[in-house]
Design an enzyme around this catalytic site. Structure first.
Site, mmCIF file in Angstrom:
data_model
loop_
_atom_site.group_PDB
_atom_site.id
_atom_site.type_symbol
_atom_site.label_atom_id
_atom_site.label_comp_id
_atom_site.label_asym_id
_atom_site.label_seq_id
_atom_site.Cartn_x
_atom_site.Cartn_y
_atom_site.Cartn_z
ATOM 1 N NE ARG A 191 -3.890 0.357 2.126
ATOM 2 C CZ ARG A 191 -4.720 0.788 3.061
ATOM 3 N NH1 ARG A 191 -4.828 0.127 4.215
ATOM 4 N NH2 ARG A 191 -5.439 1.884 2.891
ATOM 5 C CB CYS B 82 -2.048 3.456 9.565
ATOM 6 S SG CYS B 82 -3.514 3.972 10.496
#
Length: 285
Positions: free
Chosen positions: A182, A240
């Site tokens: 990611r 995050c």
């Protein structure tokens, strides 16, 4: 950062729940995951006796527009009302856990510490260590405790606001706690853009754990973060996807003796501001 202990073992929690002072110990079950956000069925199938279920989406976040990210902080009044429902009063010990290596319960740890609860601990190794120790589970919903009287205020831990992130990444160490793919922008299952904040360093928070799901020892964590750039005098921030696993990384940083700043909006907030740049690939910029 509070100097109170951060972790507790299953044996120590069992002793606390069955010994003198057990009435001042509150246990919270924070089961949540991205692909199955409602953890109540798993909680009702079996939880630590007396543990209160905490709905991360409802009680540890508030609903807002996408420009604030997927899990903005609840108002302090909302969090205080929830904490009192869980039976928390000033001076209580609060223990939080989940069934996913504490990746979701760390949000409760960070949020309660940020709001002034001084003694909040993670069950190290999560529910797995409790069951592997042969300790009992309770099914159904736990009995509701008497309402608590805790008073909360968002003043205890440092945070990064959206407008501070770019400059912080230029001058300090900003860690991205998501999976490496990611970070590199190869996949993005939830947010509108792939990639990472320019200047941020990839540091998947799952690498803070051993095979048993417990946090690595403090010296190993210190060395890990040093190799990522956490030298003396360097500020450290973390984000995050939506501010949940960033809290897990904040736990690891605290165990390493560092005082991290959490970017609560995280990538879900940054990615919803198209005027902000996104970097891709394995390097920070």
């Amino acid at each position: 950062m509070s100097t109170a202990p951060i972790l507790i073992t299953a044996a120590a929690l069992h002793e606390a729940l069955t010994g003198p002072g057990a009435d001042r110990v509150r246990v919270l079950d924070v089961r949540w995951r991205l692909d199955r956000p409602d953890g109540r069925p798993e909680y009702e199938a079996g939880h630590i006796p007396g543990a209160q279920f905490v709905d991360l989406n409802v009680e540890l976040a508030r609903h807002a527009g996408p420009e604030e990210g997927r899990h903005p902080l609840p108002s302090v009044d909302e969090l205080q009302a929830a904490a009192r429902r869980w039976g928390i009063s000033d001076g209580d010990t609060v223990v939080v856990y989940d069934d996913l290596n504490n990746l979701s319960s760390a949000r409760a740890w960070w949020l309660l510490r940020h709001s002034g609860v001084s003694d909040v601990r993670l069950l190290d190794g999560a529910l797995r260590t409790w069951t592997e120790a042969g300790l009992p589970l309770e099914s159904g919903a736990a009995a509701l405790p008497a309402p608590g009287t805790v008073s909360l205020s968002y003043t205890s831990l440092p945070v990064l606001a959206l407008e501070d992130v770019a400059a912080f990444a230029d001058d300090s160490l900003l860690l991205d706690a998501r999976a490496a793919e990611r970070y590199r922008g190869e996949v993005e299952p939830v947010d509108p853009r792939a990639g990472h904040v320019p200047g941020a360093v990839s540091a998947p928070t799952t690498e803070n754990l051993g095979p048993d799901g417990r946090f690595l020892a403090a010296p190993a964590l210190r060395e890990r973060f040093r190799l990522l750039g956490a030298e003396d005098g360097v500020g450290v921030g973390v984000y995050c996807g939506s501010g949940v696993t960033a809290a897990h990384q904040a736990v690891a940083l605290a165990l390493a003796g560092l005082e991290p700043r959490v970017f609560v909006g995280s990538w879900s907030q940054w990615a919803n501001h198209p005027e902000l740049p996104a970097a891709t690939g394995p390097n920070p910029s």
